[in-house]
Design an enzyme around this catalytic site. Structure first.
Site, PDB file in Angstrom:
ATOM      1  N   GLN A  73       0.905  -1.166  -0.143  1.00  0.00           N
ATOM      2  CA  GLN A  73      -0.084   0.032  -0.062  1.00  0.00           C
ATOM      3  C   GLN A  73       0.921   1.139   0.147  1.00  0.00           C
ATOM      4  OE1 GLN A  73      -2.999  -0.328   3.184  1.00  0.00           O
ATOM      5  NE2 GLN A  73      -4.543  -1.001   1.833  1.00  0.00           N
ATOM      6  N   SER A 107      -3.025   4.158  -6.503  1.00  0.00           N
ATOM      7  CA  SER A 107      -4.015   4.739  -5.587  1.00  0.00           C
ATOM      8  C   SER A 107      -3.893   6.349  -5.411  1.00  0.00           C
ATOM      9  CB  SER A 107      -3.994   4.059  -4.278  1.00  0.00           C
ATOM     10  OG  SER A 107      -4.678   2.737  -4.441  1.00  0.00           O
ATOM     11  N   TYR A 115     -11.624  -6.821  -7.168  1.00  0.00           N
ATOM     12  CA  TYR A 115     -11.787  -5.930  -8.423  1.00  0.00           C
ATOM     13  C   TYR A 115     -12.996  -6.056  -9.172  1.00  0.00           C
ATOM     14  CZ  TYR A 115      -7.278  -4.032  -7.239  1.00  0.00           C
ATOM     15  OH  TYR A 115      -6.241  -3.450  -6.635  1.00  0.00           O
TER      16      TYR A 115
HETATM   17  P1  NAD Z   1     -10.203   0.872 -10.885  1.00  0.00           P
HETATM   18  O1  NAD Z   1      -9.790   2.331 -11.178  1.00  0.00           O
HETATM   19  O2  NAD Z   1      -9.886  -0.317 -11.841  1.00  0.00           O
HETATM   20  O3  NAD Z   1     -11.978   1.110 -11.194  1.00  0.00           O
HETATM   21  C1  NAD Z   1     -12.705   2.079 -10.877  1.00  0.00           C
HETATM   22  C2  NAD Z   1     -14.001   1.597 -10.047  1.00  0.00           C
HETATM   23  O4  NAD Z   1     -15.018   1.294 -11.128  1.00  0.00           O
HETATM   24  C3  NAD Z   1     -13.869   0.296  -9.109  1.00  0.00           C
HETATM   25  O5  NAD Z   1     -14.466   0.590  -8.019  1.00  0.00           O
HETATM   26  C4  NAD Z   1     -14.759  -0.766  -9.985  1.00  0.00           C
HETATM   27  O6  NAD Z   1     -15.389  -1.560  -9.138  1.00  0.00           O
HETATM   28  C5  NAD Z   1     -15.774   0.321 -10.792  1.00  0.00           C
HETATM   29  N1  NAD Z   1     -16.424  -0.283 -12.047  1.00  0.00           N
HETATM   30  C6  NAD Z   1     -16.176  -1.014 -12.923  1.00  0.00           C
HETATM   31  N2  NAD Z   1     -16.964  -1.468 -13.766  1.00  0.00           N
HETATM   32  C7  NAD Z   1     -18.049  -0.488 -13.413  1.00  0.00           C
HETATM   33  C8  NAD Z   1     -19.346  -0.508 -13.867  1.00  0.00           C
HETATM   34  N3  NAD Z   1     -19.835  -1.194 -14.984  1.00  0.00           N
HETATM   35  N4  NAD Z   1     -20.047   0.219 -13.258  1.00  0.00           N
HETATM   36  C9  NAD Z   1     -19.603   1.093 -11.959  1.00  0.00           C
HETATM   37  N5  NAD Z   1     -18.684   0.935 -11.667  1.00  0.00           N
HETATM   38  C10 NAD Z   1     -17.869   0.258 -12.096  1.00  0.00           C
HETATM   39  O7  NAD Z   1     -10.326   0.472  -9.459  1.00  0.00           O
HETATM   40  P2  NAD Z   1      -9.357   1.205  -8.040  1.00  0.00           P
HETATM   41  O8  NAD Z   1      -9.941   2.441  -7.721  1.00  0.00           O
HETATM   42  O9  NAD Z   1      -8.162   1.006  -8.612  1.00  0.00           O
HETATM   43  O10 NAD Z   1      -9.471   0.090  -6.983  1.00  0.00           O
HETATM   44  C11 NAD Z   1     -10.624  -0.587  -6.956  1.00  0.00           C
HETATM   45  C12 NAD Z   1     -10.377  -1.706  -5.589  1.00  0.00           C
HETATM   46  O11 NAD Z   1      -9.106  -2.009  -5.206  1.00  0.00           O
HETATM   47  C13 NAD Z   1     -10.998  -1.279  -4.424  1.00  0.00           C
HETATM   48  O12 NAD Z   1     -11.380  -2.538  -3.850  1.00  0.00           O
HETATM   49  C14 NAD Z   1      -9.750  -0.754  -3.422  1.00  0.00           C
HETATM   50  O13 NAD Z   1     -10.085  -0.867  -2.242  1.00  0.00           O
HETATM   51  C15 NAD Z   1      -9.048  -2.005  -3.824  1.00  0.00           C
HETATM   52  N6  NAD Z   1      -7.647  -1.377  -3.740  1.00  0.00           N
HETATM   53  C16 NAD Z   1      -6.861  -2.152  -2.923  1.00  0.00           C
HETATM   54  C17 NAD Z   1      -5.381  -1.704  -2.460  1.00  0.00           C
HETATM   55  C18 NAD Z   1      -4.609  -2.510  -1.612  1.00  0.00           C
HETATM   56  O14 NAD Z   1      -5.240  -3.233  -0.841  1.00  0.00           O
HETATM   57  N7  NAD Z   1      -3.493  -2.392  -1.735  1.00  0.00           N
HETATM   58  C19 NAD Z   1      -5.037  -0.547  -3.323  1.00  0.00           C
HETATM   59  C20 NAD Z   1      -6.000   0.224  -4.189  1.00  0.00           C
HETATM   60  C21 NAD Z   1      -7.152  -0.141  -4.316  1.00  0.00           C
END
Ligand code: NAD
Length: 389
Positions: free
Chosen positions: A133, A139, A235
């Site tokens: 993280q 992020s 995801y």
């Molecule tokens: P991303 O940029 O890939 O996607 C953005 C968002 O779009 C996501 O929340 C996804 O669910 C959503 N999405 C996809 N298709 C969709 C649709 N048809 N309609 C509506 N929404 C839709 O995602 P991100 O922001 O990079 O990360 C998402 C996930 O990763 C989260 O669960 C976050 O908590 C997790 N994450 C974990 C860590 C970690 O543990 N180190 C770090 C960063 C993010």
């Protein structure tokens, strides 16, 4: 170990890979830093600030590349395929590059550095695990983009965001709909709420409902099957066209009732899903604004043109690209902290060590020993996936 920080060359890029504040933590582990003169100026970090923290300032870019064993950048190789090519001649065997390198979309940019024996770590490939993280640049940059998207919308909207009760009458708050509540979406929700808007949000991952609500926004319930929309890793999955068709249909009413729609929906490694059609845009009130943060991945809105502003049926559709570069001070501060954590992770006794048993190292390592070693990048280049790690 000498780490070089060249000035970024991607057009419009104002970020810098390391900031003065992280240099002492690197020095403690025997890492010296050489910074190209003016590398941090556009982000608000003058040469003198690096000098005060013990960095060497180098006016010659060629000399910086000659001195450095590790080059750290914001946008390198595939993430800067045209302007970045000029640096190829400066690379040499045994040198390493760490940065956003876009190896899956633009793997061709890796051929020459790999031929020269350069080791490449691509930070987009960092596993999203708890241990990583502190190194998670995606992020960090999504946080900046989500914030800035709301400001762009607010500046474009012919209305104000907050509820105001004045002697001149009542101003009703703006209605903002955020599609996709990942890192960027959640920051957008929080920023829009701080400006006083009434915020709604939707994500295919049902798990985010609570997070959306904790920020003071309403989670929009759509009659769609959410349990099949999520991978085991948390995801979003790529869903079939029938799902997206039903999503567009059921979301249409919320879109037409919103003054601002901010779309952030993405599926890792895939083109962004099309969620807002031209017809849905036409159904919005004149003066409404859409900010499509997925514009670089193909866009969530049918009318989006990356890097452009489109006016249609009185609605403004913004497709901003490289938004974090427009908030370069804090974007660089966050990026630098992530990169410093990554560098320290790779360093043992003042040397870069490739421990392939470690998931963070293995997943981010794209090339070493004159070969592309990452299976997904090998596949993107049409190379056999048996070789490599
Ligand atoms: P991303 O940029 O890939 O996607 C953005 C968002 O779009 C996501 O929340 C996804 O669910 C959503 N999405 C996809 N298709 C969709 C649709 N048809 N309609 C509506 N929404 C839709 O995602 P991100 O922001 O990079 O990360 C998402 C996930 O990763 C989260 O669960 C976050 O908590 C997790 N994450 C974990 C860590 C970690 O543990 N180190 C770090 C960063 C993010």
């Amino acid at each position: 170990m000498i780490v070089g920080v060249p000035k970024e060359t991607f057009p419009g890029e104002r970020r810098v890979a390391l900031t003065p504040a992280v240099l002492p933590s690197l020095a403690k582990r025997g890492i010296q830093v050489v910074v190209e003169s003016e590398a941090g100026t556009a982000a608000g970090y003058p040469d003198s600030a690096y000098g005060e923290k013990g960095a060497q300032i180098e006016t010659s870019r060629a000399e910086l590349f000659a001195l450095a064993t590790v080059i750290v950048q914001v946008r390198a190789l595939g993430a800067n395929p045209d302007a970045g090519r000029a640096a190829n001649d400066l690379l040499r065997d045994g040198q390493s590059i760490i940065g956003l390198c876009d190896p899956l979309s633009a793997p061709e940019a890796f051929r020459e550095p790999v031929r020269r024996g350069v080791t490449v770590f691509s930070l987009e490939l960092l596993p999203r695990i708890t241990r990583a993280q502190s190194m998670d640049v995606l992020s960090s940059m999504s946080t900046v983009a989500g914030y800035k998207a709301v400001l762009l919308a607010a500046a474009e909207l012919p209305r104000m965001f907050p509820l105001l009760m004045t002697a001149a009458g009542t101003v009703f708050p703006a209605r903002v709909f955020v599609v996709g509540a990942g890192v960027a979406g959640l920051t957008a929700i929080a920023t829009a709420r701080r400006l006083g808007a009434v915020v709604e949000a939707y994500d295919v991952r049902a798990a985010v409902k609570e997070q959306v609500e904790s920020l003071g926004a309403k989670f929009v319930e759509l009659p769609l099957p959410s349990e099949s929309a999520e991978t085991a890793g948390g995801y979003a999955k790529a869903l079939d066209e029938e799902f997206y068709r039903r999503q567009r249909e059921t979301m249409s009413r919320v879109v037409s009732g919103s003054d601002v729609v901010i779309t952030t929906a993405q599926v890792p490694g895939k083109k962004a899903p099309l969620l807002i059609t031209g017809e849905m845009v036409a159904g919005m009130a004149p003066g409404s604004v859409i900010v499509d943060l997925a514009s670089e991945q193909g866009g969530n809105c049918e009318l989006t043109r990356p890097g452009e502003t489109v006016f249609s049926h009185g609605v403004t559709v913004l497709g901003p690209v490289n938004l974090p570069a427009t908030v370069p001070f804090h974007a660089s501060q966050m990026y630098a902290k992530n990169v410093a954590a990554f560098l320290l992770h790779l360093t043992r006794e003042g040397k870069l060590v490739l421990d392939l048993k470690d998931e963070i190292t293995r997943e981010t390592l794209v090339a070493s020993g004159g070969e592309v070693v990452h299976p997904r990048v090998r596949a993107a280049l049409g190379l056999s996936t048996d070789a490599g790690i």
